[in-house]
Design an enzyme around this catalytic site. Structure first.
Site, PDB file in Angstrom:
ATOM      1  N   LEU A   8      -7.288 -54.517  -8.258  1.00 44.90           N
ATOM      2  CA  LEU A   8      -7.192 -53.232  -8.943  1.00 44.90           C
ATOM      3  C   LEU A   8      -8.073 -52.246  -8.188  1.00 44.90           C
ATOM      4  O   LEU A   8      -9.294 -52.417  -8.118  1.00 44.90           O
ATOM      5  CB  LEU A   8      -7.669 -53.361 -10.393  1.00 44.90           C
ATOM      6  CG  LEU A   8      -6.677 -53.948 -11.405  1.00 44.90           C
ATOM      7  CD1 LEU A   8      -6.278 -55.373 -11.054  1.00 44.90           C
ATOM      8  CD2 LEU A   8      -7.249 -53.891 -12.817  1.00 44.90           C
ATOM      9  N   ILE A   9      -7.457 -51.227  -7.592  1.00 41.14           N
ATOM     10  CA  ILE A   9      -8.186 -50.313  -6.723  1.00 41.14           C
ATOM     11  C   ILE A   9      -8.146 -48.907  -7.289  1.00 41.14           C
ATOM     12  O   ILE A   9      -7.111 -48.441  -7.776  1.00 41.14           O
ATOM     13  CB  ILE A   9      -7.616 -50.353  -5.286  1.00 41.14           C
ATOM     14  CG1 ILE A   9      -8.544 -49.600  -4.333  1.00 41.14           C
ATOM     15  CG2 ILE A   9      -6.183 -49.835  -5.230  1.00 41.14           C
ATOM     16  CD1 ILE A   9      -8.336 -49.962  -2.881  1.00 41.14           C
TER      17      ILE A   9
ATOM     18  N   LYS B 220      -9.690 -50.730 -20.223  1.00 44.54           N
ATOM     19  CA  LYS B 220      -9.754 -51.833 -19.260  1.00 44.54           C
ATOM     20  C   LYS B 220      -8.864 -52.995 -19.694  1.00 44.54           C
ATOM     21  O   LYS B 220      -8.229 -53.653 -18.856  1.00 44.54           O
ATOM     22  CB  LYS B 220     -11.203 -52.304 -19.105  1.00 44.54           C
ATOM     23  CG  LYS B 220     -12.115 -51.303 -18.401  1.00 44.54           C
ATOM     24  CD  LYS B 220     -11.733 -51.163 -16.934  1.00 44.54           C
ATOM     25  CE  LYS B 220     -12.692 -50.259 -16.188  1.00 44.54           C
ATOM     26  NZ  LYS B 220     -14.040 -50.848 -16.069  1.00 44.54           N
TER      27      LYS B 220
ATOM     28  N   GLY C  38     -13.558 -54.655  -9.092  1.00 49.62           N
ATOM     29  CA  GLY C  38     -14.860 -54.316  -8.520  1.00 49.62           C
ATOM     30  C   GLY C  38     -15.973 -54.270  -9.545  1.00 49.62           C
ATOM     31  O   GLY C  38     -17.002 -53.652  -9.304  1.00 49.62           O
TER      32      GLY C  38
ATOM     33  N   GLN D 299     -18.893 -52.915 -18.565  1.00 51.76           N
ATOM     34  CA  GLN D 299     -19.158 -54.059 -17.698  1.00 51.76           C
ATOM     35  C   GLN D 299     -20.361 -54.884 -18.150  1.00 51.76           C
ATOM     36  O   GLN D 299     -20.991 -55.568 -17.349  1.00 51.76           O
ATOM     37  CB  GLN D 299     -19.334 -53.586 -16.251  1.00 51.76           C
ATOM     38  CG  GLN D 299     -18.058 -53.012 -15.673  1.00 51.76           C
ATOM     39  CD  GLN D 299     -18.228 -52.440 -14.275  1.00 51.76           C
ATOM     40  OE1 GLN D 299     -19.197 -52.720 -13.587  1.00 51.76           O
ATOM     41  NE2 GLN D 299     -17.277 -51.620 -13.859  1.00 51.76           N
TER      42      GLN D 299
ATOM     43  N   CYS E  46     -11.464 -26.907 -17.888  1.00 51.62           N
ATOM     44  CA  CYS E  46     -12.284 -28.024 -18.351  1.00 51.62           C
ATOM     45  C   CYS E  46     -13.700 -27.776 -17.843  1.00 51.62           C
ATOM     46  O   CYS E  46     -13.936 -26.858 -17.062  1.00 51.62           O
ATOM     47  CB  CYS E  46     -11.743 -29.365 -17.870  1.00 51.62           C
ATOM     48  SG  CYS E  46     -11.861 -29.612 -16.088  1.00 51.62           S
TER      49      CYS E  46
END
Length: 490
Positions: free
Chosen positions: A186-187, A268, A290, A299, A463
């Site tokens: 997954l990049i 995720k 990553g 994470q 924004c």
């Protein structure tokens, strides 16, 4: 020119059959890469090394390019540029070696390391002593130091041929690419995921790339560029796939249905849920991310465990215990950092108070209200591009009209400003433009509602940082809606 490619040490300790298989695989990878530059390249595999011979009269620039590519092929421990010559006796060996090294060792500590194979009337020790003595005679200000030498004078004698090492470069190490199966990385285009992908490639894993598009064509263009760079430099012996999943609809559904503190974890989980489905369809047995422990709120060990539960396949995390600065340093060595440094950060969802220890029951409840038809639609819409075609027909994203001050905005008589921030952001920091028509359309609804707005006006997106508004405007321009621009105050 002739080159000797030393095998990665872990290859040399394998069983005879495994070592032979790995060596043949490495030789095939080297042929594939170098013969794209010149068909005349010769690659021969032997028990302990590969021998590469370049055609005669090859242009110097092309020779340098081949040398550089050799240092980036997984499985090679060291690259030696050598010249082979016949010899008559031990004295003849010294006569040929000393002129090549006498200037290099001048004023420095050196030692001589000799290797010999074949039937000779002298030993490796005889070679080392004679050449060492002759070098001291040629360079009186040098001295021998067997333990802390500045220069190692390498001499190899193979049967009746003398190998004169003219230069050496460290190789990439690792295992030959393609030897250890496949994985899907997954990049995102940041610092972490390209480094994670490279580590898998270095260990011999054929690595495909999966991109979740959160920011339209501008986002994808940048990620395609870094992916192509990574593949071309370190994995071009094998063609792989780049798969792009349009994930803006999933983000919009998360913002609509998931409580604030759980948005990051749920996003995720949706990504790995989709990734495992896509990987299974492509017959790829593992995912790679990553992630690094505690780098961001999603994470933590607790949240990573919850994310893993959403995947049908194992998730490999080669950076799990790495420090961020070490990851960035590695990205600089790989030359992928420059892409991360110039790519605007695009976060699909940003929780104001993210949960670092989300509870499984709360996540299940949050996902109970999620419309999974949106995720299914994203998976069906995946676009696959072969790695060698990543840069075809891809142009840098263009510019969009930008107004950067209230004064300039006031001069536009037919302009409206669309505040694309999420409702809670608008409440925390209201945008005050009393003399300009203003609409409030969250960014995750904009792509669906923009075509219904009258095209006789100019709409400027706003924004806080100007990043999301520019990406959304570029996305609309790509769809032919060119009456959208950007309003920013800084």
């Amino acid at each position: 020119m002739h080159y000797l490619l030393k095998l990665f040490p872990e290859i040399t300790i394998k069983s005879r059959s495994v070592r032979r298989h790995m060596t043949r695989c490495l030789a095939g990878n080297v042929r594939t890469i170098l013969r794209r530059l010149d068909e005349g390249v010769s690659v021969k595999d032997t028990w302990d090394a590969l021998h590469v011979t370049l055609p005669e009269a090859l242009p110097e620039a092309l020779t340098r390019e081949m040398e550089e590519r050799l240092t980036r092929i997984p499985g090679i421990h060291e690259v030696l540029a050598i010249r082979e010559a016949p010899f008559s006796d031990l004295t003849d060996i010294a006569d040929q070696v000393v002129p090549l090294w006498q200037h290099t060792i001048a004023g420095r500590r050196f030692r001589v390391s000799a290797k010999r194979r074949g039937d000779h009337d002298f030993s490796s020790e005889h070679i080392e002593r004679l050449i060492g003595r002759r070098l001291l005679e040629a360079s009186p200000d040098a001295r021998v130091d067997l333990t802390r030498a500045d220069v190692n004078v390498s001499v190899e004698v193979v049967h009746q041929r003398l190998r004169l090492i003219q230069a050496r470069w460290p190789g990439l190490g690792g295992y030959p690419l393609g030897l250890q199966g496949q994985a899907l990385t997954l990049i995102s285009g940041g610092f972490d995921s390209p480094v994670a992908a490279w580590r898998m490639m270095r260990r011999g894993i054929k690595t495909h790339f999966l991109f979740f598009n959160l920011g339209g064509p501008a986002h994808e263009a940048g990620v395609r560029e870094v992916t192509h760079h990574l593949w071309q430099r370190y994995g071009s012996s094998h063609r792989v796939n780049f798969l792009s999943v349009p994930f803006e609809g999933v983000v919009a559904e998360i913002l609509r249905s998931v409580p604030d503190g759980l948005m990051g974890v749920v996003l995720k989980r949706m990504m790995v849920r989709a990734a495992s489905r896509i990987a299974h369809r492509e017959r790829i047995p593992a995912l790679v991310t990553g992630d690094a422990i505690a780098q961001v709120s999603s994470q933590t060990l607790t949240n990573l465990a919850l994310i893993d539960e959403a995947s049908e396949l194992p998730i490999l995390r080669p950076l799990l215990t790495e420090d961020k600065q070490d990851i960035i340093a590695q990205a600089r060595r790989l030359d992928t950092a420059r892409f991360a440094e110039t790519m605007p950060e695009y976060c699909g969802v940003i929780s104001r108070r993210p949960h670092t220890r989300a509870r499984a029951h709360d996540v299940e409840q949050a996902e109970a209200g999620f419309d999974f038809a949106v995720l299914e639609a994203a998976i069906r819409a995946v676009e696959t591009t072969r790695s060698d075609r990543l840069m075809e027909r891809r142009h840098p994203p263009g510019e969009v009209p930008t107004v950067d001050s209230p004064q300039a905005l006031a001069q536009l008589g037919d302009a409206s400003v669309i505040d694309i921030r999420a409702p809670e952001e608008r409440e925390a920091s209201p945008l005050r433009l009393p003399d300009v028509p203003r609409l409030e359309i969250p960014f995750y609804e904009l792509q669906g509602r923009a075509p219904d707005l009258p095209d006789d006006r100019c709409y400027l997106l706003y924004c806080d940082q100007g990043v999301m508004s520019r990406m959304q405007a570029l996305h609309l321009h790509d769809r032919g809606l060119t009456h959208f621009g950007v309003y920013r105050t800084t």
